[in-house]
Scaffold this motif. Structure first.
Motif, PDB file in Angstrom:
ATOM      1  N   SER A 196       0.835  -1.194   0.000  1.00 42.24           N
ATOM      2  CA  SER A 196       0.000   0.000   0.000  1.00 42.24           C
ATOM      3  C   SER A 196       0.870   1.245   0.000  1.00 42.24           C
ATOM      4  O   SER A 196       2.024   1.211   0.431  1.00 42.24           O
ATOM      5  CB  SER A 196      -0.913   0.008   1.231  1.00 42.24           C
ATOM      6  OG  SER A 196      -1.935   0.977   1.107  1.00 42.24           O
ATOM      7  N   ASP A 197       0.302   2.322  -0.499  1.00 48.35           N
ATOM      8  CA  ASP A 197       0.961   3.630  -0.468  1.00 48.35           C
ATOM      9  C   ASP A 197       2.396   3.533  -0.982  1.00 48.35           C
ATOM     10  O   ASP A 197       3.361   3.813  -0.286  1.00 48.35           O
ATOM     11  CB  ASP A 197       0.895   4.203   0.944  1.00 48.35           C
ATOM     12  CG  ASP A 197      -0.550   4.459   1.357  1.00 48.35           C
ATOM     13  OD1 ASP A 197      -1.060   5.555   1.080  1.00 48.35           O
ATOM     14  OD2 ASP A 197      -1.176   3.532   1.909  1.00 48.35           O
ATOM     15  N   TRP A 198       2.472   3.114  -2.224  1.00 53.16           N
ATOM     16  CA  TRP A 198       3.730   2.903  -2.938  1.00 53.16           C
ATOM     17  C   TRP A 198       4.523   4.197  -3.017  1.00 53.16           C
ATOM     18  O   TRP A 198       5.710   4.240  -2.741  1.00 53.16           O
ATOM     19  CB  TRP A 198       3.385   2.387  -4.331  1.00 53.16           C
ATOM     20  CG  TRP A 198       4.467   1.786  -5.142  1.00 53.16           C
ATOM     21  CD1 TRP A 198       5.079   2.344  -6.234  1.00 53.16           C
ATOM     22  CD2 TRP A 198       5.045   0.482  -5.013  1.00 53.16           C
ATOM     23  NE1 TRP A 198       5.990   1.483  -6.777  1.00 53.16           N
ATOM     24  CE2 TRP A 198       5.991   0.332  -6.041  1.00 53.16           C
ATOM     25  CE3 TRP A 198       4.853  -0.559  -4.116  1.00 53.16           C
ATOM     26  CZ2 TRP A 198       6.744  -0.834  -6.209  1.00 53.16           C
ATOM     27  CZ3 TRP A 198       5.594  -1.721  -4.276  1.00 53.16           C
ATOM     28  CH2 TRP A 198       6.528  -1.842  -5.309  1.00 53.16           C
ATOM     29  N   HIS A 199       3.873   5.261  -3.457  1.00 54.54           N
ATOM     30  CA  HIS A 199       4.439   6.617  -3.490  1.00 54.54           C
ATOM     31  C   HIS A 199       5.892   6.629  -3.985  1.00 54.54           C
ATOM     32  O   HIS A 199       6.810   7.107  -3.299  1.00 54.54           O
ATOM     33  CB  HIS A 199       4.367   7.268  -2.111  1.00 54.54           C
ATOM     34  CG  HIS A 199       2.979   7.566  -1.645  1.00 54.54           C
ATOM     35  ND1 HIS A 199       2.124   8.405  -2.322  1.00 54.54           N
ATOM     36  CD2 HIS A 199       2.275   7.119  -0.558  1.00 54.54           C
ATOM     37  CE1 HIS A 199       0.965   8.471  -1.676  1.00 54.54           C
ATOM     38  NE2 HIS A 199       1.031   7.690  -0.611  1.00 54.54           N
ATOM     39  N   VAL A 200       6.081   6.102  -5.161  1.00 56.28           N
ATOM     40  CA  VAL A 200       7.422   6.085  -5.726  1.00 56.28           C
ATOM     41  C   VAL A 200       7.728   7.456  -6.341  1.00 56.28           C
ATOM     42  O   VAL A 200       6.869   8.076  -6.974  1.00 56.28           O
ATOM     43  CB  VAL A 200       7.562   4.964  -6.774  1.00 56.28           C
ATOM     44  CG1 VAL A 200       6.631   5.183  -7.959  1.00 56.28           C
ATOM     45  CG2 VAL A 200       9.001   4.820  -7.240  1.00 56.28           C
TER      46      VAL A 200
ATOM     47  N   THR B 115      -3.521  -1.534  -2.093  1.00 58.59           N
ATOM     48  CA  THR B 115      -4.591  -0.650  -1.651  1.00 58.59           C
ATOM     49  C   THR B 115      -4.276   0.827  -1.889  1.00 58.59           C
ATOM     50  O   THR B 115      -4.499   1.682  -1.039  1.00 58.59           O
ATOM     51  CB  THR B 115      -4.936  -0.908  -0.171  1.00 58.59           C
ATOM     52  OG1 THR B 115      -3.746  -0.935   0.618  1.00 58.59           O
ATOM     53  CG2 THR B 115      -5.660  -2.225  -0.008  1.00 58.59           C
ATOM     54  N   GLY B 116      -3.769   1.111  -3.094  1.00 55.88           N
ATOM     55  CA  GLY B 116      -3.762   2.475  -3.589  1.00 55.88           C
ATOM     56  C   GLY B 116      -2.563   3.335  -3.280  1.00 55.88           C
ATOM     57  O   GLY B 116      -1.750   3.050  -2.422  1.00 55.88           O
ATOM     58  N   ASP B 117      -2.502   4.436  -4.030  1.00 57.28           N
ATOM     59  CA  ASP B 117      -1.529   5.531  -3.952  1.00 57.28           C
ATOM     60  C   ASP B 117      -0.179   5.160  -4.576  1.00 57.28           C
ATOM     61  O   ASP B 117       0.705   4.605  -3.910  1.00 57.28           O
ATOM     62  CB  ASP B 117      -1.339   6.016  -2.524  1.00 57.28           C
ATOM     63  CG  ASP B 117      -2.310   7.134  -2.167  1.00 57.28           C
ATOM     64  OD1 ASP B 117      -3.231   7.405  -2.967  1.00 57.28           O
ATOM     65  OD2 ASP B 117      -2.148   7.746  -1.097  1.00 57.28           O
TER      66      ASP B 117
ATOM     67  N   GLY C 170      -5.487   1.114   3.319  1.00 55.62           N
ATOM     68  CA  GLY C 170      -4.175   1.734   3.471  1.00 55.62           C
ATOM     69  C   GLY C 170      -4.343   3.164   3.929  1.00 55.62           C
ATOM     70  O   GLY C 170      -5.028   3.463   4.883  1.00 55.62           O
ATOM     71  N   HIS C 171      -3.658   4.084   3.241  1.00 56.12           N
ATOM     72  CA  HIS C 171      -3.829   5.532   3.363  1.00 56.12           C
ATOM     73  C   HIS C 171      -3.119   6.161   4.556  1.00 56.12           C
ATOM     74  O   HIS C 171      -2.516   7.221   4.419  1.00 56.12           O
ATOM     75  CB  HIS C 171      -5.319   5.899   3.395  1.00 56.12           C
ATOM     76  CG  HIS C 171      -5.579   7.372   3.412  1.00 56.12           C
ATOM     77  ND1 HIS C 171      -5.177   8.205   2.394  1.00 56.12           N
ATOM     78  CD2 HIS C 171      -6.197   8.169   4.336  1.00 56.12           C
ATOM     79  CE1 HIS C 171      -5.546   9.441   2.667  1.00 56.12           C
ATOM     80  NE2 HIS C 171      -6.154   9.450   3.845  1.00 56.12           N
ATOM     81  N   SER C 172      -3.184   5.568   5.734  1.00 53.63           N
ATOM     82  CA  SER C 172      -2.614   6.226   6.917  1.00 53.63           C
ATOM     83  C   SER C 172      -1.092   6.132   6.946  1.00 53.63           C
ATOM     84  O   SER C 172      -0.435   6.905   7.644  1.00 53.63           O
ATOM     85  CB  SER C 172      -3.182   5.617   8.198  1.00 53.63           C
ATOM     86  OG  SER C 172      -2.623   4.346   8.463  1.00 53.63           O
ATOM     87  N   HIS C 173      -0.526   5.187   6.217  1.00 49.18           N
ATOM     88  CA  HIS C 173       0.907   4.856   6.197  1.00 49.18           C
ATOM     89  C   HIS C 173       1.344   4.066   7.431  1.00 49.18           C
ATOM     90  O   HIS C 173       2.445   3.520   7.449  1.00 49.18           O
ATOM     91  CB  HIS C 173       1.790   6.098   6.050  1.00 49.18           C
ATOM     92  CG  HIS C 173       1.717   6.729   4.696  1.00 49.18           C
ATOM     93  ND1 HIS C 173       2.779   7.407   4.135  1.00 49.18           N
ATOM     94  CD2 HIS C 173       0.709   6.807   3.777  1.00 49.18           C
ATOM     95  CE1 HIS C 173       2.422   7.876   2.940  1.00 49.18           C
ATOM     96  NE2 HIS C 173       1.170   7.513   2.718  1.00 49.18           N
ATOM     97  N   TYR C 174       0.504   4.008   8.460  1.00 46.19           N
ATOM     98  CA  TYR C 174       0.849   3.268   9.671  1.00 46.19           C
ATOM     99  C   TYR C 174       0.399   1.812   9.573  1.00 46.19           C
ATOM    100  O   TYR C 174      -0.435   1.449   8.751  1.00 46.19           O
ATOM    101  CB  TYR C 174       0.194   3.921  10.887  1.00 46.19           C
ATOM    102  CG  TYR C 174       0.662   5.326  11.165  1.00 46.19           C
ATOM    103  CD1 TYR C 174       1.980   5.581  11.496  1.00 46.19           C
ATOM    104  CD2 TYR C 174      -0.229   6.397  11.090  1.00 46.19           C
ATOM    105  CE1 TYR C 174       2.411   6.879  11.754  1.00 46.19           C
ATOM    106  CE2 TYR C 174       0.201   7.696  11.339  1.00 46.19           C
ATOM    107  CZ  TYR C 174       1.520   7.936  11.667  1.00 46.19           C
ATOM    108  OH  TYR C 174       1.952   9.207  11.913  1.00 46.19           O
TER     109      TYR C 174
END
Length: 621
Positions: free
Chosen positions: A162-166, A232-234, A413-417
């Motif tokens: 989740s929250d790949w944010h590459v 789960t996104g991002d 996902g989303h929270s990063h935690y």
């Protein structure tokens, strides 16, 4: 006598509709209105008072009919004046996000409740409004003797990322301690000598470099033979003030290609950063067309999804697919409940954008009729404060109707935690009444102050429940050492939920990590601080960079309250937009004010929000 800024603005607007003033007077009037708007905005942000917030919205709406650019100019000027962010960041955010919020304010009935709802959901400035989304009708009543399928005894590995944010613009040696919300990039005003040079494998103040994501995918097969994966996104990075449609499409194409090289069977969900500008996904009731995004995602996801699912994605990003007989995944676009999706505030009585929840119910009913088990995946969890409460309340009704006999698990996902939340049936929050777990995955991105991580689940192919959750991380504090020695990241098992929490709440080998078990884990957290501190460490992926959560504060109680909140109305957190209310009691008057914006710089990243103490049964301060 002090005259209200909004009264002055309205008077000027009335005059402007009567006579067409010469250009010099028009310019002078613009400057006066901008000054009053800035004062109105500053009062709302500084006091975080409900009336001030609604007043600012009304003033902005009224001025926008005269000239919407004046509203944007005032907001941009305020952002620069109080050094909330760098000038280029202020400009990028205000002029990309602002027009949608202005249009939403124009559509909204600000003085009839919509204003208070907006101020609550975005700023936490107003009390939580009453839930008005009503009661859902279901195709059939819940079966009287609904039972969960038996376990098969066959366990498979499932990867959750989740929250790949590459960040494909991550630059080694650039400033990792910069003055932007996202660092490790070369900006026009970057110093020649960085305050802290970005290591090649990443930094706690930055999104993931491409090589870190590639290395993660190389590592996974060394510890698991995954049956399938969920995402789960991002995908895009957090440079939200500068993102364009073209940039997002290119970033996602590149990232999905990297994933496809290491993952053959994946089921993705839409994140808020898939949009351009970020967060902003229109609905039929708000106007605006995002066909470009859903067509783009459908084209990219064809490598993993069947044709009927791809056709569904093209509608608004949701779909259903079956990885195995008797088992179904439903991927929802939960950005239609995301509080930072400003489009939603223009149609707050549209409780079910696109009819997604109606479609969701139809899929669950079909699954119930066919005796199938279901996983639900999405980006923003309905348990989080980031989910609009009316939508979350409707979703919770669906969960109560179809859990646990149809819906086996849900993943977000989303929270990063690294987190979890529990949903309950009607009545008390107890182990006996716990019906569903929300598995909220840790982020691949280290942004901010987190180690990169992912999860592997042990899943039974009969009941499709989770029997263990194993989180893997790499210790990013060693990034400079890896560069110096030529080593690669030290991916390793951070913890097994069954092993670590089972030490406090024993569980038989043949039992899943059920919602009832998780509820009992929260009881252990209440009575045993050692158990809770393990959770707190794991929540931050063992980076040990979060503030302490100790028993001499109310933090542990508040966190446990959130674990037992399957819907956003039950959480002990409240929205804050990264701002802190002034506590000195000073009344706002004309002139400069001091804004506490310490949390605003990363407002479009993982939320760091204050607690709503009242919801937790705690005295207010």
């Amino acid at each position: 006598m002090r005259i209200s800024a909004s009264t002055v603005i309205l008077s000027l607007m009335a005059a402007a509709t009567v006579t067409a003033a010469p250009t010099p007077v028009h310019i002078e009037k613009r400057g006066f209105i901008l000054d009053k708007l800035k004062e109105t905005f500053a009062k709302a942000l500084t006091s975080l008072q409900c009336t001030a917030c609604v007043g600012a919205l009304v003033a902005a709406k009224d001025v926008s009919y005269l000239n919407s650019n004046w509203v944007l100019d005032a907001a941009n000027s305020l952002c620069k004046t109080f050094k909330i962010m760098d000038e280029d960041v202020c400009k990028g955010l205000v002029y990309s996000q602002g027009p949608v919020l202005i249009e939403a304010a124009r559509r909204a009935s600000l003085l009839s409740g919509d204003g208070k709802m907006i101020c609550f959901q975005i700023l936490g400035a107003c009390p939580a409004p009453a839930i008005t989304s009503g009661t859902l009708n279901f195709p059939k009543p819940r079966p009287a003797n609904a039972t969960v399928k038996a376990a098969s005894g066959n366990r498979v590995d499932v990867l959750h990322i989740s929250d790949w944010h590459v960040d494909d613009q991550y630059e080694v040696g650039s400033d990792a301690a910069c003055n932007k919300p996202l660092c490790c990039r070369k900006y026009a005003d970057s110093p020649k000598v960085p305050g802290r040079a970005a290591a090649s494998w990443g930094d706690y103040n930055c999104d993931a470099p491409v090589k870190l994501t590639q290395d993660l995918l190389k590592y996974v097969p060394t510890v698991a033979n995954t049956s399938f994966s969920i995402l789960t996104g991002d995908i895009p990075p957090h440079n939200v003030w500068a993102e364009t449609r073209e940039m997002v499409i290119a970033e996602e194409k590149a990232a999905y290609s990297v994933m496809a090289a290491g993952i053959t069977n994946m089921y993705p969900a839409v994140g808020n950063h898939e949009a351009a500008p970020a967060n902003l996904m229109p609905t039929p009731k708000t106007g605006g067309d995002y066909k470009w995004l859903y067509d783009h995602l459908a084209d990219e996801w064809t490598r993993w999804l069947p044709a009927d699912a791809i056709n569904s994605v093209r509608n608004y990003g949701a779909y259903t697919a079956s990885p195995a007989p008797g088992f179904r995944i439903i991927s929802l676009n939960t950005n239609f409940c995301y509080t930072m999706n400003f489009h939603l505030y223009g149609a707050l009585q549209d409780y079910d954008p696109f009819g997604e929840l109606k479609w969701f119910i139809s899929q669950l009913q079909a699954a119930e009729d066919a005796g199938e088990r279901v996983w639900v995946i999405g980006h923003v969890s309905p348990s989080q404060t980031d989910c609009i409460q009316n939508w979350s309340a409707l979703y919770y009704q669906v969960v109560q109707r179809y859990s646990p006999h149809v819906i086996a698990e849900q993943f977000f996902g989303h929270s990063h935690y690294d987190e979890f939340a529990i949903s309950y049936g009607p009545g008390a929050k107890s182990a006996q009444n716990a019906i569903l777990t929300s598995w909220i995955a840790p982020s691949v991105s280290p942004y901010t102050d987190l180690n990169p991580g992912f999860r592997l689940y042990k899943v039974d192919t009969g009941n499709w429940n989770v029997y263990d959750s194993n989180t893997y991380v790499a210790d990013l504090s060693k990034a400079a050492i890896w560069d110096k020695s030529g080593a690669t990241p030290d991916w390793h098992l951070e913890y097994s939920a069954r092993k670590e929490y089972g030490a406090f709440v024993p569980i038989a080998d043949d039992k899943p990590l059920s919602p009832a078990w998780w509820h009992n884990v929260t009881l252990a957290f209440e009575s045993n601080n050692t158990a809770f501190q393990k959770y707190w460490t794991f929540r931050g992926k063992s980076a040990n960079r979060m503030a302490a959560c100790t028993t001499d504060t109310t933090c542990p109680k508040e966190m446990i309250c959130d674990m037992r909140a399957g819907k956003s109305t039950d959480t002990c957190s409240q929205p804050s937009f990264g701002l802190q209310k002034r506590e000195d009691g000073t009344e706002y008057v004309d002139g400069p004010v001091a804004l506490d914006v310490s949390g605003l710089r990363s407002v479009f990243g993982p939320a760091k929000k204050p607690w709503n103490r009242k919801l937790c049964g705690l005295p207010s301060i």
